[in-house]
Enzyme design. Structure first.
Site, PDB file in Angstrom:
ATOM      1  N   HIS A   1       0.799  -1.235   0.000  1.00 53.19           N
ATOM      2  CA  HIS A   1       0.000   0.000   0.000  1.00 53.19           C
ATOM      3  C   HIS A   1       0.829   1.281   0.000  1.00 53.19           C
ATOM      4  CE1 HIS A   1      -4.074  -1.567   0.550  1.00 53.19           C
ATOM      5  NE2 HIS A   1      -3.562  -2.486   1.340  1.00 53.19           N
TER       6      HIS A   1
ATOM      7  N   GLU B   1      -6.909  -2.839  -3.606  1.00 53.37           N
ATOM      8  CA  GLU B   1      -6.272  -4.126  -3.267  1.00 53.37           C
ATOM      9  C   GLU B   1      -5.877  -4.925  -4.512  1.00 53.37           C
ATOM     10  OE1 GLU B   1      -6.217  -3.888   0.993  1.00 53.37           O
ATOM     11  OE2 GLU B   1      -5.097  -4.946  -0.532  1.00 53.37           O
TER      12      GLU B   1
HETATM   13  N1  HBI Z   1      -8.055  -2.903   9.155  1.00 53.46           N
HETATM   14  N2  HBI Z   1      -5.831  -2.663   9.727  1.00 53.46           N
HETATM   15  C1  HBI Z   1      -6.773  -2.800   8.785  1.00 53.46           C
HETATM   16  N3  HBI Z   1      -6.418  -2.844   7.476  1.00 53.46           N
HETATM   17  C2  HBI Z   1      -7.340  -2.990   6.489  1.00 53.46           C
HETATM   18  O1  HBI Z   1      -6.996  -3.013   5.295  1.00 53.46           O
HETATM   19  C3  HBI Z   1      -8.705  -3.087   6.849  1.00 53.46           C
HETATM   20  C4  HBI Z   1      -9.034  -3.029   8.204  1.00 53.46           C
HETATM   21  N4  HBI Z   1     -10.330  -3.130   8.563  1.00 53.46           N
HETATM   22  C5  HBI Z   1     -11.414  -3.206   7.624  1.00 53.46           C
HETATM   23  C6  HBI Z   1     -10.959  -3.310   6.216  1.00 53.46           C
HETATM   24  N5  HBI Z   1      -9.680  -3.215   5.879  1.00 53.46           N
HETATM   25  C7  HBI Z   1     -11.993  -3.538   5.145  1.00 53.46           C
HETATM   26  O2  HBI Z   1     -13.269  -3.336   5.650  1.00 53.46           O
HETATM   27  C8  HBI Z   1     -11.799  -2.578   4.021  1.00 53.46           C
HETATM   28  O3  HBI Z   1     -10.830  -3.180   3.217  1.00 53.46           O
HETATM   29  C9  HBI Z   1     -13.041  -2.387   3.212  1.00 53.46           C
HETATM   30 FE    FE Z   2      -4.551  -4.193   2.069  1.00 51.95          FE
END
Ligand code: HBI
Ligand code: FE
Length: 283
Positions: free
Chosen positions: A140, A181
């Site tokens: 990311h 993603e």
């Molecule tokens: N928490 N730390 C973290 N990283 C994420 O990418 C993440 C999350 N909580 C929820 C979430 N992603 C998904 O709901 C989202 O990708 C839509």
């Molecule tokens: Fe991710």
């Protein structure tokens, strides 16, 4: 306040990470107790993945990768933040692992990217179910140096908070999944990866660009939000954009009407095609 553990996608395993360290907004201090084995795992993951990106990752990613700093040990988020904040006013914040959706969206809406601060064990070298520090940093963070991604992810945070109020989080999370993603873009007529789940995976970075198995179709908001996804296999559908600037343009309209339209239409399975799909072949 002890924070509730969360689960991601279909998995109902208790998440990894020590949530007692987290503050009310789920952020914590980045760990400073990494072992030599942790640093060595990061070094080996970085070395392998960096050797794969040429000809598969988009040029914006390749150009920004050095912004992660030294590749021989787990970086300090404060060090990356000195460069990232100057570039796009984003900052990395440490979290103990996956956090609930609304706190996640609130952090994105304030240009704070939550980075899990634990790393997979050596025997999970090739695959770890939950996103670890390598997925978040390598997958990311370089893309957050790009101004279009920087604005798109913030817009996603604001939009997701609105979607939450409309009970449409699942629909919007499909857009996140198939862009941030697992997104592909066209680069001078050739397919390249910009999605973090692809960029941080040794198998999927090759599969997404070269395998004849998955379908690759032009990104259309309605089509994307109708399309289910799987979290523990390679994607069977990739959505393609012309360039990163398209992402900001896509999120300009208000989505309320769009959610209503999506609800009128049947969902589409992750591996299904429709006759309206704009298909991309392998070059
Ligand atoms: N928490 N730390 C973290 N990283 C994420 O990418 C993440 C999350 N909580 C929820 C979430 N992603 C998904 O709901 C989202 O990708 C839509
Ligand atoms: Fe991710």
């Amino acid at each position: 306040m002890p924070v509730a553990p969360v689960t991601y996608g279909a998995s109902d395993r208790p998440p990894r990470g020590d949530y007692a360290r987290a503050q009310d907004d789920y952020t914590c201090e980045q760990r400073s107790d990494y072992t030599a084995a942790d640093h060595d795992t990061y070094r080996r993951l970085y070395e392998r993945q960096a050797s794969l990106v040429r000809g598969l990752a988009c040029e914006e990613f390749i150009a920004a990768l050095p912004q992660l700093g030294a590749a021989d040990a787990i970086p300090r988020f404060d060090d990356i933040n000195e460069r990232l904040f100057k570039a796009t006013r984003w900052e990395l914040v440490a979290v103990p692992g996956l956090i609930p959706e609304v706190p996640f969206f609130q952090l994105l809406a304030s240009r704070k990217f939550p980075v899990t601060d634990w790393i997979r064990t050596p025997d999970e070298f090739d695959y770890v179910v939950e996103p670890d520090i390598f997925h978040d940093l390598f997958g990311h963070v370089p893309m957050l140096f790009n101004p279009f991604i920087a604005d798109y992810v913030e817009a996603y945070g604001h939009g997701a908070l609105k979607a939450d109020a409309l009970g449409s989080c699942e629909l919007l999370s499909r857009l996140y999944w198939y862009t941030i993603e697992f997104g592909l873009l066209q680069e001078r007529g050739r397919l390249r990866a910009y999605g973090a789940g692809i960029l941080s995976s040794p198998g999927e970075i090759v599969h997404s660009i070269t395998s004849p198995e998955p379908q690759r179709i032009g990104l259309d908001l309605l089509r994307c939000m109708r399309t289910r996804y799987k979290i523990d296999t390679y994607q069977q559908t990739y959505f393609v954009i012309d360039g990163l600037k398209d992402l900001v343009r896509l999120t300009e309209p208000d989505f309320t009407e769009l959610y209503a339209q999506v609800r009128q239409l049947p969902e589409i399975a992750a591996d299904a095609g429709t006759h309206e799909d704009l298909r991309f072949g392998l070059r």
